[in-house]
Design an enzyme around this catalytic site. Structure first.
Site, PDB file in Angstrom:
ATOM      1  N   GLY A 279      10.359  65.306 -49.302  1.00  0.00           N
ATOM      2  CA  GLY A 279       9.124  64.572 -48.907  1.00  0.00           C
ATOM      3  C   GLY A 279       9.099  63.258 -49.997  1.00  0.00           C
ATOM      4  CG  MET A 281      14.064  61.674 -55.961  1.00  0.00           C
ATOM      5  SD  MET A 281      14.137  63.162 -56.575  1.00  0.00           S
ATOM      6  CE  MET A 281      14.655  62.995 -58.585  1.00  0.00           C
ATOM      7  CD  GLU A 282      11.221  64.433 -59.673  1.00  0.00           C
ATOM      8  OE1 GLU A 282      11.913  65.245 -60.319  1.00  0.00           O
ATOM      9  OE2 GLU A 282      11.096  64.439 -58.355  1.00  0.00           O
ATOM     10  CG  ASN A 283      14.321  58.497 -57.583  1.00  0.00           C
ATOM     11  OD1 ASN A 283      15.248  59.234 -57.810  1.00  0.00           O
ATOM     12  ND2 ASN A 283      14.085  57.935 -56.360  1.00  0.00           N
ATOM     13  CD  GLU A 315       7.437  63.413 -56.047  1.00  0.00           C
ATOM     14  OE1 GLU A 315       8.266  63.227 -56.943  1.00  0.00           O
ATOM     15  OE2 GLU A 315       7.331  64.377 -55.408  1.00  0.00           O
ATOM     16  CD  GLU A 337       9.974  69.682 -58.632  1.00  0.00           C
ATOM     17  OE1 GLU A 337       8.782  69.308 -58.108  1.00  0.00           O
ATOM     18  OE2 GLU A 337      10.747  68.906 -58.742  1.00  0.00           O
TER      19      GLU A 337
END
Length: 983
Positions: A279, A281-283, A315, A337
């Site tokens: 859904g 992604m926390e780059n 995020e 998470e």
């Protein structure tokens, strides 16, 4: 339980990277790229070889040079590949000594794949039919190694300098701001980015493509410097990003104050990616999302606003809790998470106090409570050793059980104390790594309580307890905790676990929760049993409660009096439903409880009523038509009353939750076949599709109306209308609605068309599962989906074995709804000789879930029949429990409320072919028996199920084979497969 922190397959620690300099040059003609990777390393022991993670990279050259001794270098004489553990080893003719500053220079060729992980490609068409290509990355958990040789583990942090070469005019993005751009003579540009802070490889990201964007700045009040926030979108969709952009600005400021640490980077970009597996992604500094998870039109539904807010804030919380402080190993995935999920709800509640977000949280955790009540679940804190295992723990246990036990801890400590402890933890471990024990110790120091002793039982033990209440007299109760299993067959040897349970007890005379900690198997309490009382007030505890029937009735009588809020009413409902499924109580007790909700007005409560009813109907789906019609009548009467009160129209200024309730009521009253609602849905559908009157179906009602129309007509023209709507709309949310309802098609022809359409190039890989999920709601759909998966398994496996979560969920959608022993045996037989390595957890869970369904039906089918008859939902037509499984009902209405015409219910023995892209495939005639044959089988075997089911399930029910070997040649063969399906 001792959780391993660093498995033997991780890389040696005598050589660690300090800094990576990367240059990436994509070659769009053949979907490859050229890579140059210079890694500054620290060597602690002399070595002749260096092992790094790499996958699907063709190493061209590898040299080690001494940074301090100019001109001295050693060229690798060999490169060996280990496909099994995804590493390469560079062998040097001379030892690389300690004390020097070594730089590894590696050139290589890689693939810009279409697997939605590593460095991959995507394509989209804008509203003017212009085609746009883009390339992007997804490195979590172990896919950075597909893009460059590296130490691909969260504990081995380094800094990064990135250069991208791309066509002039294309947007290039990465974690940091652009440092400089050079125009090259060949129409290309070379974009250099600023050096990153120290971080893990899985957080690195870049992308190249055509994007629009909008931007805003934070106030800078906390840090003194404003942070630039942008939302990047496919061309033409930027206006749909304003809601998320506003959330981002508020969240960055909120977390900066909460943690007392300014946002660590100069900018924050959020990008809507057309093809994206997770859904979001926390780059770090470059958060990526599915378009549906980030963008929303101005008139978008309130439910979607809730989902987007929770996702965006989740995020952004990771930018501190996960990126600034990172897990030591994937065993601690749950910590970051779970905390990000819990923190997101805290912030959403702060920003939107009218949303009643904690009732929504209680509703959301029901899925993980169900999952964690199976023997095949796993502890929150679970040891993992390889990429396949890592991928499988990105599940509800890690996210939602993690968040739930943290919420329970917050309720015990107090939220302010918890936040102070988290702040101390982040300051203590910022720029480095930490594990679960580090957090517990820090919280214990801050709060002066035994946090490790309390939390270790919840994070290292699988499952959770049910509290069974026995009333000893009018003033005394006995509380006993037992392991809760949804199969209802807890063995004595399994029931030795004890959890520390915060009871949070309230009574009719004292609404203040009594914070009693139960850390024994049994506990006697003084409680007035002549009045209502409730445990787990606020539903902050991760456990279920089984009350005596008299007390449950007293609790039901409080509904509508404001003595119990929505979260508590949801908790009572879901506990009752789970206890009936497990056999702790008869299903009739749950159906009786529903009468107390007839005057309920809260949307969240009604949403949960609908879900629990659908769970029951799904298990009973293939029962005799009169029984199913009786259950649907229960549903119709409950929801039609709400529709009559609220109507179809959305008046200006209406509370959004009222609109949500209207949508739920229309959907489930229509799904149950209410004639007035079905007629109105069809009328509005015609106006919407044929007359192009977009006001005929407000956005919140599009899914309900589309579903009702497809379920209650033969639907060929209506199906075509929805397919065309999917093709024509460029609004991400509307595309998802149109795609998701196709599975409700009411004939065998439409079911097959949905399967073919889902696998066609018109549907992105990320959306295939959305297209097939609703097929499970009908007898025909279930059978055909299972048949389809079996026939095409080899192609599905080879095409999607590397797609994050795809096989897991395809298996789940295809089998989890089954409720017969024949299907259970078919599933066992089909997977007996398959390599299940990448989806063994979900397969075992599905088999255990099927087992639960079978036992539930065996136990309660007669109970439900008698309740329906006794309460006027079933005409007196004689005993039905042993009646054959009649598919057609009196008026041509199928068992799931869909129209069935003569010949529609033919089975796979009558199938001539599937029409799918590339080739026509003829299914095997004997995979699915005809319904007549099924009836005969059920009649013949009915008498045996009652006495041999438990014997049948007594042994090991999920035997997993050894994984098949994978060679470098096989990897390259899989990589060369076409991007399209060729069945």
């Amino acid at each position: 339980m001792t959780v391993p922190k660093r498995p033997s397959m991780t890389l040696q620690r005598s050589i660690i990277p300090i800094h990576y300099s990367l240059k990436i040059v994509p070659c769009p003609v053949n979907f490859s790229f050229l890579g140059e990777c210079s890694i500054e390393v620290c060597i602690a022991e002399p070595t002749y070889g260096i092992t790094l993670n790499a996958k699907e990279l063709n190493i061209q050259t590898a040299t080690a040079r001494d940074h301090l001794l100019a001109g001295y270098s050693v060229t690798a004489t060999s490169v060996s590949y280990n496909v099994e553990v995804e590493t390469i080893t560079l062998e040097f003719p001379q030892a690389l000594h300690v004390g020097s500053s070594w730089i590894l220079d590696i050139t290589y060729i890689g693939l810009v794949n279409d697997k939605l992980n590593g460095f991959y490609r995507s394509v989209y068409t804008d509203s003017e039919n212009n085609v746009h290509q883009l390339t992007t990355t997804q490195f979590q958990s172990t896919h950075a190694r597909r893009a460059f040789p590296c130490w691909d583990e969260p504990a081995i942090k380094a800094t990064f300098s990135l250069t991208l070469v791309a066509p002039q005019g294309m947007t290039c993005l990465s974690n940091m701001s652009v440092l400089s751009t050079s125009l090259l003579e060949n129409g290309m540009q070379e974009v250099h980015f600023m050096k990153t802070p120290i971080m893990a490889t899985y957080l690195l990201a870049w992308m190249i493509g055509d994007f629009d964007y909008i931007e805003a700045y934070t106030s800078g009040e906390f840090s003194g410097e404003k942070v630039l926030c942008r939302v990047y979108t496919p061309v033409g969709l930027a206006e749909q990003g304003h809601y998320s952009l506003d959330l981002a600005v508020k969240a960055v400021e909120y977390f900066s104050r909460l943690f007392n640490i300014p946002y660590p980077l100069p900018k924050l970009d959020m990008v809507a990616v057309p093809d994206f597996a997770p859904g979001a992604m926390e780059n770090w500094g470059l958060i990526t999302f599915r378009t549906y998870a980030l963008l929303i039109e101005e008139y978008g539904s309130q439910d979607r606003r809730h989902e987007i807010a929770a996702t965006v804030i989740h995020e952004i919380s990771h930018q501190w809790f996960g990126n600034l402080v990172t897990m030591e190993w994937w065993s601690d995935l749950w910590l970051f998470e779970g905390f990000a999920t819990h923190l997101a709800y805290i912030v959403v509640d702060e920003l939107f106090p009218g949303w009643d977000i904690w009732s929504e949280f209680v509703k959301r955790i029901q899925e993980v409570l169900k999952h964690d009540s199976l023997r095949t679940s796993h502890p929150v804190e679970v040891g993992v050793a390889n990429p396949n295992e890592i991928t499988q723990i990105f599940d509800e246990v890690s996210y939602m059980k993690g968040a739930s036990v943290l919420r329970m801890l917050s309720a015990w400590l107090g939220q302010d104390q918890l936040i102070l402890g988290i702040r101390k933890f982040i300051h203590k471990f910022m720029w480095s790594n930490a594990n679960t024990s580090d957090l517990w110790v820090t919280l214990a120091e801050e709060c002066n309580v035994d946090v490790p002793g309390f939390m270790s039982k919840w994070t290292r033990q699988t499952g959770y307890p049910v509290l069974s209440i026995t009333e000893l007299d009018e003033s005394t109760i006995l509380v006993r905790q037992n392991l809760f299993l949804s199969t209802g067959d807890v063995g004595e040897e399994e029931d030795c676990l004890i959890w520390p349970v915060p009871l949070a007890l309230v009574t009719a005379s004292d609404p203040t929760p009594r914070n009693i900690m139960m850390d024994t198997k049994e506990l006697i309490l003084n409680v007035d049993t002549t009045q209502w009382y409730k445990f787990n007030m606020g539903q902050t505890g991760f456990y279920r409660v089984s009350y005596p029937p008299k007390t449950l009735a007293l609790l039901g009588q409080t509904f509508g009096t404001e003595q119990l809020n929505a979260a508590n009413r949801v908790g009572l409902l879901t506990d009752a439903a789970a206890l009936t499924a497990s056999g702790n109580a008869p299903t009739s007790s749950f159906l009786t409880l529903l009468k107390y909700f007839e005057d309920e007005e809260n949307y969240m409560v009604w949403a949960e009523v609908s879900l629990r009813l659908q769970e029951l109907l799904a298990v009973w789906l293939e029962q005799p038509a009169p029984i199913m019609n009786g259950l649907k009548e229960v549903q119709r009467r409950l929801f039609t009353k709400i529709v009559k009160r609220l109507g179809w129209d959305f008046p200006p200024g209406e509370d959004p939750s009222t609109g949500n309730l209207r949508a739920v009521a229309i959907r489930f009253a229509g799904r149950a076949g209410d004639p007035e609602i079905v007629a109105e849905a069809r009328r509005r559908f015609r106006s919407f599709m044929q007359e192009r009157d977009l006001t005929a179906i407000p956005p919140d009602l599009r899914f309900p109306v589309f579903e009702i129309v497809l379920r209650t007509t033969e639907g060929v023209q209506e199906y075509e209308d929805i397919v065309n709507y999917y093709r024509e709309t460029f609004v991400p949310g509307e595309k998802v609605v149109a795609l998701s309802v196709m599975g409700y098609g009411s004939s065998l022809e439409l079911v097959r068309r949905t399967l073919a359409f889902a696998m066609s190039p018109e549907v992105r890989t990320q959306d295939i599962l959305s297209a097939i999920a609703t097929l499970r709601s009908s007898v025909i759909g279930r059978a055909e989906l299972w048949n389809f998966m079996r026939h095409h398994w080899d192609v599905l496996y080879e095409r999607h074995c590397d797609d994050i979560g795809f096989l897991d969920y395809f298996v789940l959608l295809s089998i989890e709804s089954f409720s017969t022993i024949e299907r259970y045996q078919e599933v066992q037989a089909f997977f007996a000789n398959k390599d299940t390595t990448s989806y063994d957890r979900i397969l075992a869970t599905c088999l255990e879930g099927i087992r639960m369904n079978i036992l539930w039906l065996e136990r309660d089918c007669k109970d439900v029949e008698e309740w329906l008859r006794g309460n006027g939902y079933l005409s007196d037509v004689g005993p039905l429990a042993t009646e054959k499984n009649n598919i057609e009902s009196a008026n041509g209405m199928g068992i799931n409320g869909i129209m069935v015409s003569p010949g529609t219910m033919e089975t796979s023995s009558n199938i001539t072919s599937y029409q799918l892209p590339g080739k026509t495939v003829h299914p095997q005639a004997n995979l699915l028996p005809t319904h007549q044959h099924q009836d005969q089988q059920q009649q013949q075997s009915h008498g045996t199920h009652a006495y041999n089911l438990r014997e049948h399930f007594g042994g090991s029910f999920c035997r997993l084979p050894e994984p098949r070997p994978r060679t470098l040649e096989r990897e390259m063969e899989l990589l060369s497969m076409s991007g399209e399906y060729e069945f």
